[in-house]
Scaffold this motif. Structure first.
Motif, PDB file in Angstrom:
ATOM      1  N   ALA A 270      55.947 -64.786  -6.183  1.00 10.94           N
ATOM      2  CA  ALA A 270      54.626 -63.748  -6.079  1.00 10.94           C
ATOM      3  C   ALA A 270      53.474 -64.526  -6.386  1.00 10.94           C
ATOM      4  CB  ALA A 270      54.896 -62.393  -6.734  1.00 10.94           C
ATOM      5  N   THR A 271      53.439 -65.288  -7.203  1.00 12.35           N
ATOM      6  CA  THR A 271      52.213 -66.183  -7.629  1.00 12.35           C
ATOM      7  C   THR A 271      51.739 -67.117  -6.611  1.00 12.35           C
ATOM      8  OG1 THR A 271      52.740 -65.407  -9.962  1.00 12.35           O
ATOM      9  CG2 THR A 271      51.104 -67.432  -9.421  1.00 12.35           C
ATOM     10  N   VAL A 272      52.687 -67.874  -6.132  1.00  8.47           N
ATOM     11  CA  VAL A 272      52.750 -68.863  -5.276  1.00  8.47           C
ATOM     12  C   VAL A 272      52.398 -68.169  -3.848  1.00  8.47           C
ATOM     13  CG1 VAL A 272      53.594 -70.788  -3.922  1.00  8.47           C
ATOM     14  CG2 VAL A 272      54.166 -70.529  -6.393  1.00  8.47           C
ATOM     15  N   ALA A 273      53.078 -67.349  -3.481  1.00  8.57           N
ATOM     16  CA  ALA A 273      53.060 -66.492  -2.288  1.00  8.57           C
ATOM     17  C   ALA A 273      51.770 -65.564  -1.879  1.00  8.57           C
ATOM     18  CB  ALA A 273      54.281 -65.898  -1.797  1.00  8.57           C
ATOM     19  N   THR A 274      51.227 -64.946  -3.024  1.00  3.23           N
ATOM     20  CA  THR A 274      50.279 -64.138  -2.835  1.00  3.23           C
ATOM     21  C   THR A 274      49.123 -64.499  -2.033  1.00  3.23           C
ATOM     22  OG1 THR A 274      50.905 -62.892  -4.698  1.00  3.23           O
ATOM     23  CG2 THR A 274      48.661 -62.353  -3.951  1.00  3.23           C
ATOM     24  N   PRO A 275      48.396 -65.635  -2.336  1.00  4.58           N
ATOM     25  CA  PRO A 275      47.363 -66.269  -1.653  1.00  4.58           C
ATOM     26  C   PRO A 275      47.554 -66.276  -0.025  1.00  4.58           C
ATOM     27  CG  PRO A 275      47.666 -67.693  -3.607  1.00  4.58           C
ATOM     28  CD  PRO A 275      49.056 -66.829  -3.330  1.00  4.58           C
ATOM     29  N   CYS A 276      48.947 -66.121   0.279  1.00  7.74           N
ATOM     30  CA  CYS A 276      49.056 -66.212   1.951  1.00  7.74           C
ATOM     31  C   CYS A 276      48.601 -64.772   2.447  1.00  7.74           C
ATOM     32  CB  CYS A 276      50.460 -66.205   1.976  1.00  7.74           C
ATOM     33  SG  CYS A 276      51.319 -67.730   1.479  1.00  7.74           S
ATOM     34  N   VAL A 277      48.455 -63.733   1.495  1.00  7.56           N
ATOM     35  CA  VAL A 277      48.106 -62.485   2.133  1.00  7.56           C
ATOM     36  C   VAL A 277      46.667 -62.531   2.801  1.00  7.56           C
ATOM     37  CG1 VAL A 277      47.452 -60.182   1.488  1.00  7.56           C
ATOM     38  CG2 VAL A 277      49.352 -61.341   0.522  1.00  7.56           C
ATOM     39  N   ILE A 278      46.123 -63.506   2.364  1.00 10.48           N
ATOM     40  CA  ILE A 278      44.711 -63.861   3.028  1.00 10.48           C
ATOM     41  C   ILE A 278      44.796 -63.924   4.575  1.00 10.48           C
ATOM     42  CG2 ILE A 278      44.328 -66.111   2.902  1.00 10.48           C
ATOM     43  CD1 ILE A 278      41.612 -63.912   2.360  1.00 10.48           C
ATOM     44  N   ILE A 279      45.784 -64.605   4.850  1.00  9.98           N
ATOM     45  CA  ILE A 279      46.035 -64.575   6.564  1.00  9.98           C
ATOM     46  C   ILE A 279      46.133 -63.166   7.049  1.00  9.98           C
ATOM     47  CG2 ILE A 279      47.750 -65.368   8.336  1.00  9.98           C
ATOM     48  CD1 ILE A 279      48.358 -67.713   6.697  1.00  9.98           C
ATOM     49  N   GLN A 280      46.961 -62.380   6.588  1.00 16.86           N
ATOM     50  CA  GLN A 280      47.421 -61.105   7.026  1.00 16.86           C
ATOM     51  C   GLN A 280      45.928 -59.934   7.191  1.00 16.86           C
ATOM     52  OE1 GLN A 280      50.614 -58.896   5.409  1.00 16.86           O
ATOM     53  NE2 GLN A 280      49.581 -56.775   5.921  1.00 16.86           N
ATOM     54  N   VAL A 281      45.438 -60.234   5.856  1.00 17.37           N
ATOM     55  CA  VAL A 281      44.170 -59.414   5.614  1.00 17.37           C
ATOM     56  C   VAL A 281      42.996 -59.935   6.827  1.00 17.37           C
ATOM     57  CG1 VAL A 281      42.433 -58.950   4.071  1.00 17.37           C
ATOM     58  CG2 VAL A 281      44.555 -59.053   3.401  1.00 17.37           C
ATOM     59  N   LEU A 282      42.857 -61.251   6.806  1.00 20.11           N
ATOM     60  CA  LEU A 282      41.814 -61.512   7.694  1.00 20.11           C
ATOM     61  C   LEU A 282      41.978 -61.306   9.230  1.00 20.11           C
ATOM     62  CD1 LEU A 282      38.953 -62.930   7.882  1.00 20.11           C
ATOM     63  CD2 LEU A 282      40.090 -65.344   7.815  1.00 20.11           C
ATOM     64  N   ALA A 283      43.285 -61.669   9.471  1.00 15.73           N
ATOM     65  CA  ALA A 283      43.760 -61.379  10.961  1.00 15.73           C
ATOM     66  C   ALA A 283      43.487 -59.925  11.400  1.00 15.73           C
ATOM     67  CB  ALA A 283      45.198 -61.774  11.355  1.00 15.73           C
ATOM     68  N   GLN A 284      44.244 -59.024  10.430  1.00 17.53           N
ATOM     69  CA  GLN A 284      44.081 -57.635  10.818  1.00 17.53           C
ATOM     70  C   GLN A 284      42.744 -57.159  10.985  1.00 17.53           C
ATOM     71  OE1 GLN A 284      47.430 -56.285   7.776  1.00 17.53           O
ATOM     72  NE2 GLN A 284      47.380 -54.763   9.612  1.00 17.53           N
ATOM     73  N   ASN A 285      41.946 -57.369   9.989  1.00 18.80           N
ATOM     74  CA  ASN A 285      40.536 -57.010   9.901  1.00 18.80           C
ATOM     75  C   ASN A 285      39.631 -57.444  10.957  1.00 18.80           C
ATOM     76  OD1 ASN A 285      40.204 -54.930   7.761  1.00 18.80           O
ATOM     77  ND2 ASN A 285      41.485 -56.607   6.786  1.00 18.80           N
ATOM     78  N   LEU A 286      39.999 -58.873  11.315  1.00 14.86           N
ATOM     79  CA  LEU A 286      39.406 -59.379  12.520  1.00 14.86           C
ATOM     80  C   LEU A 286      39.462 -58.501  13.919  1.00 14.86           C
ATOM     81  CD1 LEU A 286      39.516 -63.116  12.141  1.00 14.86           C
ATOM     82  CD2 LEU A 286      37.530 -61.738  12.192  1.00 14.86           C
ATOM     83  N   TYR A 287      40.727 -57.991  13.913  1.00 14.59           N
ATOM     84  CA  TYR A 287      41.098 -57.349  15.114  1.00 14.59           C
ATOM     85  C   TYR A 287      40.848 -55.877  15.352  1.00 14.59           C
ATOM     86  CZ  TYR A 287      45.890 -55.939  13.946  1.00 14.59           C
ATOM     87  OH  TYR A 287      47.094 -55.177  13.246  1.00 14.59           O
ATOM     88  N   ALA A 288      40.868 -55.512  13.993  1.00 14.94           N
ATOM     89  CA  ALA A 288      40.511 -53.670  13.930  1.00 14.94           C
ATOM     90  C   ALA A 288      39.650 -53.142  14.593  1.00 14.94           C
ATOM     91  CB  ALA A 288      40.534 -53.248  12.412  1.00 14.94           C
ATOM     92  N   PRO A 289      38.499 -53.841  14.618  1.00 13.26           N
ATOM     93  CA  PRO A 289      37.422 -53.100  15.516  1.00 13.26           C
ATOM     94  C   PRO A 289      37.728 -53.298  17.156  1.00 13.26           C
ATOM     95  CG  PRO A 289      36.394 -54.612  14.092  1.00 13.26           C
ATOM     96  CD  PRO A 289      38.064 -54.930  14.094  1.00 13.26           C
TER      97      PRO A 289
END
Length: 416
Positions: free
Chosen positions: A249-268
């Protein structure tokens, strides 16, 4: 509806929503870094990862996956008061169900307390999401961004103070919960009042039942979607130990930035797609939706390349030498998160198109694939076996989702 003041420009909405939410999610990620740095081993990191995996399931039930449905309700069949009242019901229901689930699957009493504390925090997060839906429908995502900035800052400050004062993870999470619920009451409630006619909870039993029935397939699908990663990680933690899960989880957690940025770019962009579908039909809406999905793919690829480039020095800086033997887990974990981002975009398009039952099938396919692959692949490749399992599961689900949208557009085109 009340007169709307503030920024309603699409670019401003994207900027505020993306920057605020990325900051907030970045703070959640930083919390996973801090828990590892402020502890003598990876035990606390493992407990937090376990709690977060249960929290992912709770989010699906607590929000009832209503945000996209709420935003795409162009005809306003249900009022803001209806959505808010229904959210109170789902938040309570989700907490009870996930608390029971967390107690059953938890490997220790300490982990159980962390799970329950984290669920309190997620309860507030799930509730305020209905306010965010009102803000988004009024094209006031600047309010959402500001709220996320406030919450992110409070999370980090209170988590650090809580850990230093008590050296107790569950108590620190409770501190965060109280700060965030205060933000909901003081800031979000007041701001959302100005974007809609009323935020006083009100709903008839028939409306509650209808909303429950309509959205249930998507909710079950999102619970299953949450279980895809959660169950895989929970199996890994049980099979190989909480510390191994904590390292992954420590190594993989930074990857969440991809999901977060992508989702919030397209949300509007969801509201314009819903409006196009309502006014011009599925084919014209798909042109915008396809561009949105392509944008998600592009952002995911670019961010993955950047993170891979700086992965070794970044992880060394954050965690020290002990994490370096596991850097090879990151590239495949980035691919997993990229696929998750794309699958979420496709799911939102399916919701807008009214294909709620198909969202359930998409998640079900991915879950079955995960269940088939998880044991043999983790036994063969350890942490990267977990990544390989999820890559296969989401790839097949994405293909199904795209095929479903294709036939939906074709059917609408033929009908017209």
């Amino acid at each position: 509806m009340k007169e709307i003041t503030g920024t309603t420009d699409l670019k401003s909405n994207i900027l505020w929503n993306t920057s605020g939410t990325v900051f907030y999610q970045g703070c959640l990620w930083l919390m996973t870094v801090l828990v590892a740095r402020m502890s003598s081993d990876y035990q606390n990191a493992g407990m937090l990862a376990f709690a977060m995996s249960v929290g992912n399931i709770y989010t699906a039930i607590g929000t009832f996956t209503m945000r996209t449905f709420q935003v795409s309700d162009i005809a306003e069949k249900y009022s803001s008061s209806n959505y808010i009242a229904f959210r109170i019901f789902t938040v309570g229901l989700g907490f009870i169900l996930c608390a029971i689930y967390g107690i059953i699957v938890s490997p220790s009493i300490e982990t159980t307390l962390v799970i329950l504390s984290f669920l309190l925090f997620k309860a507030d997060e799930s509730f305020v999401n209905v306010f965010y839906g009102c803000d988004q429908k009024a094209k006031r995502l600047d309010i959402v961004g500001k709220s996320q900035f406030i919450r992110g800052l409070l999370i980090i400050v209170l988590f650090v103070l809580g850990m230093k004062a008590t050296d107790n993870l569950s108590l620190s999470l409770c501190c965060i919960f109280f700060a965030c619920i205060a933000t909901t009451i003081i800031f979000d409630r007041a701001q959302t009042k100005g974007t809609t006619s009323s935020i006083a909870p009100s709903i008839k039993k028939s409306q509650c039942f209808t909303l429950f029935k309509i959205c249930l397939p998507t909710v079950v699908g999102n619970v299953i979607a949450g279980l895809i990663v959660s169950a895989a990680r929970q199996y890994f933690g049980i099979a190989f130990g909480e510390e191994a899960l904590g390292i992954y989880a420590t190594v993989a957690t930074p990857c969440v930035i991809i999901q977060v940025l992508a989702q919030n770019l397209y949300a509007p962009l969801l509201l314009p797609i819903a409006e196009t579908l309502h006014d011009e039909g599925a084919k014209e809406a798909w042109k915008k939706a396809a561009k949105m999905i392509l944008m998600v793919m592009t952002v995911s690829v670019v961010l993955s390349i950047l993170l891979i480039t700086v992965s070794t020095p970044l992880l060394h800086f954050l965690y020290g030498n002990t994490i370096l033997p596991y850097v090879n887990v990151l590239p495949m974990a980035l691919l997993v998160m990229s696929e998750i981002a794309v699958s979420y975009a496709i799911t939102d398009v399916l919701i807008i198109y009214g294909k709620l039952k198909q969202t359930l099938m998409l998640s079900f396919i991915a879950f079955i694939c995960m269940g088939i692959c998880i044991i043999p692949l983790t036994n063969a490749w350890y942490m990267n076996g977990l990544n390989a399992t999820l890559i296969i599961a989401y790839a097949i689900a994405i293909i199904y989702g795209l095929i479903t949208i294709y036939f939906s557009v074709k059917k609408d085109d033929d009908h017209r």
